[in-house]
Enzyme design. Sequence first.
Site, PDB file in Angstrom:
ATOM      1  N   HIS B 165      10.877 -68.583   3.983  1.00  0.00           N
ATOM      2  CA  HIS B 165      11.112 -68.419   2.545  1.00  0.00           C
ATOM      3  C   HIS B 165       9.890 -67.797   1.872  1.00  0.00           C
ATOM      4  CE1 HIS B 165      12.378 -69.905  -1.532  1.00  0.00           C
ATOM      5  NE2 HIS B 165      11.067 -69.824  -1.706  1.00  0.00           N
ATOM      6  N   GLU B 166       8.713 -68.338   2.200  1.00  0.00           N
ATOM      7  CA  GLU B 166       7.497 -67.833   1.550  1.00  0.00           C
ATOM      8  C   GLU B 166       7.223 -66.385   1.957  1.00  0.00           C
ATOM      9  OE1 GLU B 166       6.303 -69.305  -0.856  1.00  0.00           O
ATOM     10  OE2 GLU B 166       7.385 -71.166  -0.533  1.00  0.00           O
TER      11      GLU B 166
END
Lengths: 194, 276
Positions: B165-166
């Site tokens: 996600h990051e």
Amino acid sequence: MFSWILLAALIGALLWLIGAYNGLISLKNQTLNAFKQIDVQLKRRHDLIPNLVNAVKGAMEFERSTLEAVIQARNQAVKVNATGPEGIKQISQAENALSSALQRLMVVVEQYPQLKATGNIGQLQEELTSTENKVAFARQLYNDTATQYNTKQQQFPTSMVAGLAKAQPADLWELEDQAEKAVPQVDLSMKPKV
Amino acid sequence: MSDDTSLNLFQQQEANRRRTVLLVIGFVAFFAWLGFGGDYIYYLSTRDAPSTAYHHVFPWFGIALTVIALLTAWYAYATGPEKVLWSTGARAVVDPTDPQEQQLVNVVEEMAIAAGVPRPRIWIVDDPDPNAFATGTDPLHAHIAVTRGLLQLCNREELQAVVGHELGHVKNLDVRLMTLLAALVGAVALMHDGATRILRGGFYAGGGGGGGSRGGGKKGGAGPLLAILLVVWILSWILAPIITQILPARCSRSCSWCGSSRGSSRRSSRRSSRWR
């Protein structure tokens, strides 16, 4: 007047030609780079396996066949001496065999909790898991890049420049092995193997 | 803004590039207004003054504030990631010392390969709350930080999802916009503190002068314009920190989901069964 239009069209065509050619070359090199990414990870995997085998060997004397299958598959995979995407079929076959042998070994290792608790098996397992994931992701990246490259060289009008750029369709990394495609059968009955 | 999820990666990158440019332009323009607006008000109020008194002709404030804004934006862009990491007390993971850190490094390396970006620098925040963030200006200069609490809470698969996600935020250039925004908001808050302190003294002194100019305005006709300008200008100064507080909230709400969809698209294609 007419000659000016002709000149402009020629210059336009030339610019497009340069762009299309460079685009193909760039994709070709990206594909090659993506392939090298897999190669790096496979090399690491080959280096890790002897360590793992040595670490579990003592405690798993009676699992000899599993261990030997891994060593054999590893040596086979190391022997494959292909440096470019041309040899991808060969490499993938050997690596897929190694993958399934390794998976069997990992299933067996799971049955020895004391093995994981002592020594650096846990650490080795983490490294191996990571390397397996990296191989898988690098394969995805390669397939994505190669598909982009293949599509570009087949699509009109870039296809006209493909010969000039010496563009050849790159093979994708596939699962050749039927056993790999099938759902793995895990035997947890602990019956002695025949 | 709300349909960001339907955009593809390149559209998201484009949108974030555009928003970053707009942010910088807006930031500089706002400062220019604060400066040149003040200059103009000062000019109007000293226009009718006797020839021996001071006439404000050259827009010193405007030029100074615009230059300050440009320098601030540049400084925020150049050092924003450092500042963000510093403010969280993160420490870089260079040589992983324990299995948890090793696993984090491995997972980041894996997801970087999956996302097709260079491996970002890895940081750990010694905080028991599970959290993670990414910062940087582009994929080549990216940082990813997770808390110790996250490492303790998540298993390998979950960590992969978080890191993925990051990295999605890194890849679609959310990090550039967000880091710049955070740095600029911080800069505005700081400057506002300082400026109000100085200006409060200035307003009291200028109050008498304002009264005088209003008297002169009856003759000149610049009175209403001057009054409106003054009100809007003062409002701008007061509202500046509020506006800059609202801005990031809007930006982050519009993009809180796109990073996750981007990062997990590759993951889920590999082990979708685990994520159903």
